[in-house]
Motif scaffolding. Structure first.
Motif, PDB file in Angstrom:
ATOM      1  N   VAL A  47      37.469   4.180  88.625  1.00 11.21           N
ATOM      2  CA  VAL A  47      38.802   3.616  88.370  1.00 11.21           C
ATOM      3  C   VAL A  47      39.396   4.240  87.109  1.00 11.21           C
ATOM      4  CG1 VAL A  47      40.079   1.505  87.783  1.00 11.21           C
ATOM      5  CG2 VAL A  47      38.321   1.449  89.577  1.00 11.21           C
ATOM      6  N   GLU A  48      38.552   4.449  86.113  1.00 11.84           N
ATOM      7  CA  GLU A  48      39.026   5.111  84.885  1.00 11.84           C
ATOM      8  C   GLU A  48      39.647   6.463  85.207  1.00 11.84           C
ATOM      9  OE1 GLU A  48      37.334   6.955  80.679  1.00 11.84           O
ATOM     10  OE2 GLU A  48      36.119   6.950  82.501  1.00 11.84           O
ATOM     11  N   TYR A  49      38.952   7.250  86.004  1.00 12.90           N
ATOM     12  CA  TYR A  49      39.472   8.572  86.379  1.00 12.90           C
ATOM     13  C   TYR A  49      40.848   8.453  87.033  1.00 12.90           C
ATOM     14  CZ  TYR A  49      40.270  12.522  89.498  1.00 12.90           C
ATOM     15  OH  TYR A  49      40.851  13.560  90.195  1.00 12.90           O
ATOM     16  N   LEU A  50      40.992   7.487  87.920  1.00  8.94           N
ATOM     17  CA  LEU A  50      42.253   7.330  88.651  1.00  8.94           C
ATOM     18  C   LEU A  50      43.420   6.993  87.738  1.00  8.94           C
ATOM     19  CD1 LEU A  50      41.097   5.212  91.727  1.00  8.94           C
ATOM     20  CD2 LEU A  50      41.790   7.622  91.755  1.00  8.94           C
ATOM     21  N   ILE A  51      43.188   6.133  86.749  1.00  9.88           N
ATOM     22  CA  ILE A  51      44.320   5.597  85.980  1.00  9.88           C
ATOM     23  C   ILE A  51      44.492   6.215  84.587  1.00  9.88           C
ATOM     24  CG2 ILE A  51      44.154   3.421  87.233  1.00  9.88           C
ATOM     25  CD1 ILE A  51      42.933   2.143  84.731  1.00  9.88           C
ATOM     26  N   PHE A  52      43.579   7.126  84.203  1.00 11.62           N
ATOM     27  CA  PHE A  52      43.730   7.787  82.907  1.00 11.62           C
ATOM     28  C   PHE A  52      43.819   9.314  83.012  1.00 11.62           C
ATOM     29  CE2 PHE A  52      41.885   3.748  81.442  1.00 11.62           C
ATOM     30  CZ  PHE A  52      42.636   3.493  80.305  1.00 11.62           C
ATOM     31  N   SER A  53      43.676   9.847  84.219  1.00  7.19           N
ATOM     32  CA  SER A  53      43.691  11.302  84.379  1.00  7.19           C
ATOM     33  C   SER A  53      44.960  11.751  85.112  1.00  7.19           C
ATOM     34  CB  SER A  53      42.458  11.747  85.170  1.00  7.19           C
ATOM     35  OG  SER A  53      42.455  13.143  85.371  1.00  7.19           O
ATOM     36  N   PRO A  54      45.654  12.776  84.583  1.00  9.89           N
ATOM     37  CA  PRO A  54      45.318  13.572  83.399  1.00  9.89           C
ATOM     38  C   PRO A  54      45.532  12.791  82.096  1.00  9.89           C
ATOM     39  CG  PRO A  54      47.399  14.309  84.325  1.00  9.89           C
ATOM     40  CD  PRO A  54      46.851  13.280  85.259  1.00  9.89           C
ATOM     41  N   GLN A  55      44.667  13.088  81.128  1.00  5.15           N
ATOM     42  CA  GLN A  55      44.643  12.334  79.875  1.00  5.15           C
ATOM     43  C   GLN A  55      45.994  12.369  79.157  1.00  5.15           C
ATOM     44  OE1 GLN A  55      41.264  14.774  78.768  1.00  5.15           O
ATOM     45  NE2 GLN A  55      40.129  12.950  78.192  1.00  5.15           N
ATOM     46  N   GLY A  56      46.462  11.182  78.812  1.00  2.00           N
ATOM     47  CA  GLY A  56      47.676  11.078  78.014  1.00  2.00           C
ATOM     48  C   GLY A  56      48.966  11.358  78.749  1.00  2.00           C
ATOM     49  N   ASN A  57      48.894  11.551  80.058  1.00  2.00           N
ATOM     50  CA  ASN A  57      50.111  11.869  80.814  1.00  2.00           C
ATOM     51  C   ASN A  57      50.380  10.771  81.842  1.00  2.00           C
ATOM     52  OD1 ASN A  57      52.210  12.988  82.335  1.00  2.00           O
ATOM     53  ND2 ASN A  57      51.422  15.069  82.080  1.00  2.00           N
ATOM     54  N   ASN A  58      50.872   9.646  81.355  1.00  2.00           N
ATOM     55  CA  ASN A  58      51.117   8.509  82.244  1.00  2.00           C
ATOM     56  C   ASN A  58      52.202   8.784  83.280  1.00  2.00           C
ATOM     57  OD1 ASN A  58      49.124   7.131  80.948  1.00  2.00           O
ATOM     58  ND2 ASN A  58      50.404   5.438  80.233  1.00  2.00           N
ATOM     59  N   THR A  59      53.148   9.635  82.928  1.00  2.00           N
ATOM     60  CA  THR A  59      54.208   9.968  83.886  1.00  2.00           C
ATOM     61  C   THR A  59      53.620  10.638  85.121  1.00  2.00           C
ATOM     62  OG1 THR A  59      55.836  10.242  82.113  1.00  2.00           O
ATOM     63  CG2 THR A  59      56.335  11.273  84.241  1.00  2.00           C
ATOM     64  N   GLN A  60      52.715  11.577  84.901  1.00  2.00           N
ATOM     65  CA  GLN A  60      52.088  12.284  86.021  1.00  2.00           C
ATOM     66  C   GLN A  60      51.175  11.352  86.818  1.00  2.00           C
ATOM     67  OE1 GLN A  60      50.576  16.116  84.931  1.00  2.00           O
ATOM     68  NE2 GLN A  60      49.363  16.345  86.808  1.00  2.00           N
ATOM     69  N   ILE A  61      50.511  10.430  86.101  1.00  2.00           N
ATOM     70  CA  ILE A  61      49.625   9.470  86.787  1.00  2.00           C
ATOM     71  C   ILE A  61      50.445   8.576  87.713  1.00  2.00           C
ATOM     72  CG2 ILE A  61      48.060   7.518  86.477  1.00  2.00           C
ATOM     73  CD1 ILE A  61      47.252   8.832  83.772  1.00  2.00           C
ATOM     74  N   VAL A  62      51.563   8.061  87.197  1.00  2.00           N
ATOM     75  CA  VAL A  62      52.430   7.211  88.024  1.00  2.00           C
ATOM     76  C   VAL A  62      52.901   7.976  89.250  1.00  2.00           C
ATOM     77  CG1 VAL A  62      54.672   6.054  88.116  1.00  2.00           C
ATOM     78  CG2 VAL A  62      53.170   5.700  86.140  1.00  2.00           C
ATOM     79  N   THR A  63      53.287   9.208  89.070  1.00  2.00           N
ATOM     80  CA  THR A  63      53.749  10.040  90.192  1.00  2.00           C
ATOM     81  C   THR A  63      52.658  10.210  91.240  1.00  2.00           C
ATOM     82  OG1 THR A  63      55.286  11.258  88.762  1.00  2.00           O
ATOM     83  CG2 THR A  63      54.660  12.297  90.856  1.00  2.00           C
ATOM     84  N   SER A  64      51.414  10.397  90.793  1.00  2.00           N
ATOM     85  CA  SER A  64      50.307  10.597  91.738  1.00  2.00           C
ATOM     86  C   SER A  64      50.097   9.387  92.632  1.00  2.00           C
ATOM     87  CB  SER A  64      49.015  10.925  90.981  1.00  2.00           C
ATOM     88  OG  SER A  64      48.491   9.781  90.328  1.00  2.00           O
ATOM     89  N   PHE A  65      50.484   8.212  92.137  1.00  2.00           N
ATOM     90  CA  PHE A  65      50.296   6.993  92.928  1.00  2.00           C
ATOM     91  C   PHE A  65      51.445   6.721  93.893  1.00  2.00           C
ATOM     92  CE2 PHE A  65      46.841   6.129  90.036  1.00  2.00           C
ATOM     93  CZ  PHE A  65      45.923   5.461  90.834  1.00  2.00           C
ATOM     94  N   GLN A  66      52.310   7.715  94.066  1.00  2.00           N
ATOM     95  CA  GLN A  66      53.256   7.627  95.185  1.00  2.00           C
ATOM     96  C   GLN A  66      52.498   7.783  96.499  1.00  2.00           C
ATOM     97  OE1 GLN A  66      56.491   6.770  94.676  1.00  2.00           O
ATOM     98  NE2 GLN A  66      55.792   6.622  92.545  1.00  2.00           N
ATOM     99  N   SER A  67      51.285   8.317  96.401  1.00  2.00           N
ATOM    100  CA  SER A  67      50.408   8.483  97.570  1.00  2.00           C
ATOM    101  C   SER A  67      49.822   7.129  97.967  1.00  2.00           C
ATOM    102  CB  SER A  67      49.265   9.452  97.226  1.00  2.00           C
ATOM    103  OG  SER A  67      48.200   9.326  98.141  1.00  2.00           O
ATOM    104  N   ALA A  68      50.074   6.717  99.198  1.00  2.00           N
ATOM    105  CA  ALA A  68      49.563   5.435  99.690  1.00  2.00           C
ATOM    106  C   ALA A  68      48.036   5.408  99.709  1.00  2.00           C
ATOM    107  CB  ALA A  68      50.112   5.159 101.090  1.00  2.00           C
ATOM    108  N   SER A  69      47.427   6.537 100.071  1.00  2.00           N
ATOM    109  CA  SER A  69      45.964   6.570 100.135  1.00  2.00           C
ATOM    110  C   SER A  69      45.349   6.437  98.754  1.00  2.00           C
ATOM    111  CB  SER A  69      45.493   7.867 100.807  1.00  2.00           C
ATOM    112  OG  SER A  69      45.926   9.001 100.085  1.00  2.00           O
ATOM    113  N   ARG A  70      46.046   6.929  97.729  1.00  2.00           N
ATOM    114  CA  ARG A  70      45.543   6.783  96.363  1.00  2.00           C
ATOM    115  C   ARG A  70      45.631   5.310  95.945  1.00  2.00           C
ATOM    116  NH1 ARG A  70      44.423  11.061  93.635  1.00  2.00           N
ATOM    117  NH2 ARG A  70      43.871  10.989  91.424  1.00  2.00           N
ATOM    118  N   ARG A  71      46.715   4.671  96.290  1.00  2.00           N
ATOM    119  CA  ARG A  71      46.862   3.243  95.986  1.00  2.00           C
ATOM    120  C   ARG A  71      45.812   2.433  96.737  1.00  2.00           C
ATOM    121  NH1 ARG A  71      52.298   4.529  97.032  1.00  2.00           N
ATOM    122  NH2 ARG A  71      52.346   3.183  98.887  1.00  2.00           N
TER     123      ARG A  71
END
Length: 371
Positions: free
Chosen positions: A152-176
């Motif tokens: 879970v840490e990997y999913l919500i903190f990677s890439p490190q310090g880039n919350n904008t990119q993390i939020v974008t990655s969760f547009q994927s339903a399978s990731r959610r």
């Protein structure tokens, strides 16, 4: 004549008593604290350390599970920050529960101990991403490095310090889907342990011998195993000092993606100290391994040596700035990190070989580091 016989009888009686005392005190035999009230000690651990640690973990995991569902339903920057905070609090609580992998948290069938099911690190990011791609998560397989709190840490903190990119990655339903399934699995496993301890506690307290199947042995062995996990896996592994390693591997540090490795190491060490002292997380002191040792021959000297070395460990650890990730310090100041490892290594002898010998409790796990 009667006086002479009486005197002779008295001498024989004294001699017989001395003989019995000698027979009961064989050469090389030491007092292993058999008269110590281990049942009271185990009751203290169950009531004030173990069950509260799991209850706190359960509460924090419940918050994490809810935060994951909220973020999955609405992947915004604010919800991500709340989720990251919830994960940090749950993972900190985990540091105080991860030494109790027996009973309800122990192995059963294909299930490993709770520490392996929810705390295996480093995470296999390749396995996590492959599972997300297939959108078919299975948390009952042997891929323990692709689930649990580190995943879970990997999913919500990677890439490190880039919350904008993390939020974008969760547009994927399978990731959610993977995120909510992973936190639900953690919750399920922790809930089972908490429920199990509600009835297991009495069994734990009553098995107060020192044999391999006793609660005393289980607790002691997990105490040592948890201590060695800090030394071997949280420090030596990323430093590149484990067997087979030829160079440092900073990305294998616990808490790598959240950059909180040192915070978790310090919390874990505090948990180890609490077990040693029989001290609750709120600071309330009770009967622990320290008092147990003070009741055996040679125990007071061991307590003094161990506590002095604990101080050296803390000093070396505190010399590492907590605001700089451990992974970075391994690259920029490896000597200071290696000094921490060396101080942990010096303490191993007192906790492991000396303590095992004085208490008459066998080490029942294989650490693989030759200690």
């Amino acid at each position: 004549m009667r006086t002479s016989l009486t005197f002779s009888f008295s001498l024989l009686s004294i001699a017989a008593c001395i003989g019995v005392m000698i027979a009961c005190s064989k050469p090389g035999e030491v007092d292993t604290g058999q008269n110590f009230d281990r049942k009271a000690m185990l009751q203290q651990y169950a009531d004030n350390l173990i069950r509260p640690a799991y209850a706190d973990l359960q509460a924090k995991v419940n918050v994490l599970n809810t935060a994951a569902a909220t973020f999955s339903g609405s992947p915004t920057a604010a919800n991500l920050t709340a989720l990251q905070t919830a994960w940090t609090e749950a993972y900190t609580a985990w540091q105080f529960a991860n030494a109790y992998n027996f009973g309800p948290a122990g192995e059963e069938g294909v299930r490993k101990g709770l520490i392996e099911e929810v705390g295996t690190f480093p995470t296999s990011t390749a396995k996590v991403e492959a599972t997300i791609t297939t959108n078919n998560a299975n948390f009952n397989d042997f891929n323990r490095d692709a689930r649990g709190l580190p995943a879970v840490e990997y999913l919500i903190f990677s890439p490190q310090g880039n919350n904008t990119q993390i939020v974008t990655s969760f547009q994927s339903a399978s990731r959610r889907n993977f995120l909510t399934a992973a936190t639900a699995d953690i919750k399920k496993r922790v809930d089972e342990v908490v429920t199990g301890w509600s009835t297991y506690s009495g069994n734990f307290v009553n098995r107060n011998g020192t044999d391999a199947g006793s609660a005393t042995s289980e607790l002691y062995n997990e105490f040592i195993r948890s201590y060695e996990a800090i030394k071997n896996f949280k420090i030596a592994l990323p430093l590149g000092k484990r067997p087979g390693q030829t160079a440092a591997e900073p990305t294998r540090a616990e808490g790598y993606y959240s950059s909180q490795s040192l915070t978790f190491i310090k919390a874990h060490l505090t948990a180890i100290e609490n077990i040693w002292y029989g001290r609750a997380r709120d600071g309330k002191d009770g009967v622990g391994f320290k008092e147990y040792l003070e009741n055996v021959e040679g125990g007071q000297a061991l307590v003094a040596s161990a506590e002095a070395q604990l101080g050296n460990v803390r000093k070396a650890l505190n010399a590492l700035p907590e605001n700089v990730p451990l992974s970075q310090q391994i690259q920029t100041n490896p000597a200071a990190v290696e000094n921490v490892l060396n101080e942990f290594q010096k303490l191993t002898r007192f906790f492991k070989s000396d303590m095992s010998s004085l208490l008459g409790i066998a080490i029942t796990f294989a650490s693989g580091d030759g200690d």
